[in-house]
Scaffold this motif. Structure first.
Motif, PDB file in Angstrom:
ATOM      1  N   HIS A  27       0.833  -1.400  -0.002  1.00  9.04           N
ATOM      2  CA  HIS A  27      -0.067  -0.045   0.016  1.00  9.04           C
ATOM      3  C   HIS A  27       0.910   1.371   0.066  1.00  9.04           C
ATOM      4  O   HIS A  27       0.402   2.241  -0.582  1.00  9.04           O
ATOM      5  CB  HIS A  27      -0.874   0.012   1.308  1.00  9.04           C
ATOM      6  CG  HIS A  27      -1.971  -0.811   0.934  1.00  9.04           C
ATOM      7  ND1 HIS A  27      -3.298  -0.498   2.027  1.00  9.04           N
ATOM      8  CD2 HIS A  27      -2.483  -1.923   0.450  1.00  9.04           C
ATOM      9  CE1 HIS A  27      -4.269  -1.629   1.609  1.00  9.04           C
ATOM     10  NE2 HIS A  27      -3.521  -2.245   0.741  1.00  9.04           N
ATOM     11  N   LEU A  28       1.888   1.064   0.706  1.00  5.89           N
ATOM     12  CA  LEU A  28       2.682   2.504   0.748  1.00  5.89           C
ATOM     13  C   LEU A  28       3.615   2.802  -0.253  1.00  5.89           C
ATOM     14  O   LEU A  28       4.152   4.045  -0.457  1.00  5.89           O
ATOM     15  CB  LEU A  28       3.522   2.309   2.028  1.00  5.89           C
ATOM     16  CG  LEU A  28       2.929   2.239   3.361  1.00  5.89           C
ATOM     17  CD1 LEU A  28       3.601   2.203   4.587  1.00  5.89           C
ATOM     18  CD2 LEU A  28       2.027   3.475   3.667  1.00  5.89           C
ATOM     19  N   THR A  29       3.684   1.775  -1.172  1.00  5.48           N
ATOM     20  CA  THR A  29       4.620   2.084  -2.369  1.00  5.48           C
ATOM     21  C   THR A  29       4.185   2.937  -3.458  1.00  5.48           C
ATOM     22  O   THR A  29       4.753   4.041  -3.715  1.00  5.48           O
ATOM     23  CB  THR A  29       4.946   0.633  -2.814  1.00  5.48           C
ATOM     24  OG1 THR A  29       5.542  -0.265  -2.259  1.00  5.48           O
ATOM     25  CG2 THR A  29       5.652   0.892  -4.377  1.00  5.48           C
ATOM     26  N   PRO A  30       2.851   2.933  -3.654  1.00  2.82           N
ATOM     27  CA  PRO A  30       2.103   3.906  -4.496  1.00  2.82           C
ATOM     28  C   PRO A  30       1.609   5.273  -3.529  1.00  2.82           C
ATOM     29  O   PRO A  30       0.879   5.778  -4.195  1.00  2.82           O
ATOM     30  CB  PRO A  30       1.204   3.225  -5.149  1.00  2.82           C
ATOM     31  CG  PRO A  30       0.561   2.266  -4.389  1.00  2.82           C
ATOM     32  CD  PRO A  30       1.881   1.748  -3.525  1.00  2.82           C
ATOM     33  N   LYS A  31       2.259   5.402  -2.698  1.00  2.00           N
ATOM     34  CA  LYS A  31       1.798   6.639  -1.944  1.00  2.00           C
ATOM     35  C   LYS A  31       0.852   6.741  -1.323  1.00  2.00           C
ATOM     36  O   LYS A  31       0.035   7.998  -1.218  1.00  2.00           O
ATOM     37  CB  LYS A  31       2.421   7.989  -2.702  1.00  2.00           C
ATOM     38  CG  LYS A  31       3.824   7.971  -3.376  1.00  2.00           C
ATOM     39  CD  LYS A  31       4.628   8.043  -2.106  1.00  2.00           C
ATOM     40  CE  LYS A  31       6.056   8.287  -2.617  1.00  2.00           C
ATOM     41  NZ  LYS A  31       7.100   7.816  -1.972  1.00  2.00           N
ATOM     42  N   VAL A  32      -0.196   5.655  -0.825  1.00  2.00           N
ATOM     43  CA  VAL A  32      -1.267   5.704  -0.155  1.00  2.00           C
ATOM     44  C   VAL A  32      -1.052   6.184   1.204  1.00  2.00           C
ATOM     45  O   VAL A  32      -0.077   5.830   2.026  1.00  2.00           O
ATOM     46  CB  VAL A  32      -2.101   4.324  -0.037  1.00  2.00           C
ATOM     47  CG1 VAL A  32      -3.330   4.146   0.766  1.00  2.00           C
ATOM     48  CG2 VAL A  32      -2.166   3.824  -1.413  1.00  2.00           C
ATOM     49  N   PRO A  33      -1.798   7.089   1.765  1.00  2.43           N
ATOM     50  CA  PRO A  33      -1.680   7.681   3.022  1.00  2.43           C
ATOM     51  C   PRO A  33      -1.371   6.431   4.141  1.00  2.43           C
ATOM     52  O   PRO A  33      -2.254   5.484   4.246  1.00  2.43           O
ATOM     53  CB  PRO A  33      -2.781   8.548   3.503  1.00  2.43           C
ATOM     54  CG  PRO A  33      -3.421   8.942   2.008  1.00  2.43           C
ATOM     55  CD  PRO A  33      -2.873   7.701   1.131  1.00  2.43           C
ATOM     56  N   ARG A  34      -0.422   6.887   5.118  1.00  3.80           N
ATOM     57  CA  ARG A  34       0.022   5.621   6.035  1.00  3.80           C
ATOM     58  C   ARG A  34      -1.219   5.346   7.034  1.00  3.80           C
ATOM     59  O   ARG A  34      -1.682   4.327   7.252  1.00  3.80           O
ATOM     60  CB  ARG A  34       1.204   6.095   6.877  1.00  3.80           C
ATOM     61  CG  ARG A  34       2.354   6.053   6.144  1.00  3.80           C
ATOM     62  CD  ARG A  34       3.448   6.551   7.207  1.00  3.80           C
ATOM     63  NE  ARG A  34       4.696   6.520   6.406  1.00  3.80           N
ATOM     64  CZ  ARG A  34       5.730   5.736   6.574  1.00  3.80           C
ATOM     65  NH1 ARG A  34       5.395   4.671   7.259  1.00  3.80           N
ATOM     66  NH2 ARG A  34       6.845   5.851   5.841  1.00  3.80           N
ATOM     67  N   SER A  37      -4.041   3.309   5.229  1.00  2.00           N
ATOM     68  CA  SER A  37      -3.406   1.776   4.751  1.00  2.00           C
ATOM     69  C   SER A  37      -3.713   1.212   6.259  1.00  2.00           C
ATOM     70  O   SER A  37      -4.088  -0.075   6.136  1.00  2.00           O
ATOM     71  CB  SER A  37      -2.039   1.999   4.279  1.00  2.00           C
ATOM     72  OG  SER A  37      -1.945   2.551   3.105  1.00  2.00           O
TER      73      SER A  37
END
Length: 70
Positions: A27-34, A37
């Protein structure tokens, strides 16, 4: 996907230990908010507790008392 993989892994602790970190990284790879996620994965992890009567230990109580129909 995270939700349906629970059918392949028996325990909730095993499921979290094996998949939570991998899906969070995905999830964090495409810059989804921490925060988003983390909360979505936590929600899905707890949601499958009532999926079937053998998912987690206290699911038997939910089904036995009649809160959730089998």
């Amino acid at each position: 996907m995270h939700f349906f993989i629970h059918y392949l892994i028996v325990g909730k602790t095993t499921h979290i230990g094996a998949l939570y970190q991998a899906f969070l990284k995905m999830h964090l790879t495409p810059k989804v908010p921490r925060t988003l996620s983390t909360l979505l994965l936590a929600y899905n992890t707890d949601l499958f507790g009532a999926l079937t009567h053998y998912c987690i230990g206290h699911a038997a109580i939910y089904y036995g008392v009649g809160y959730v129909k089998l």
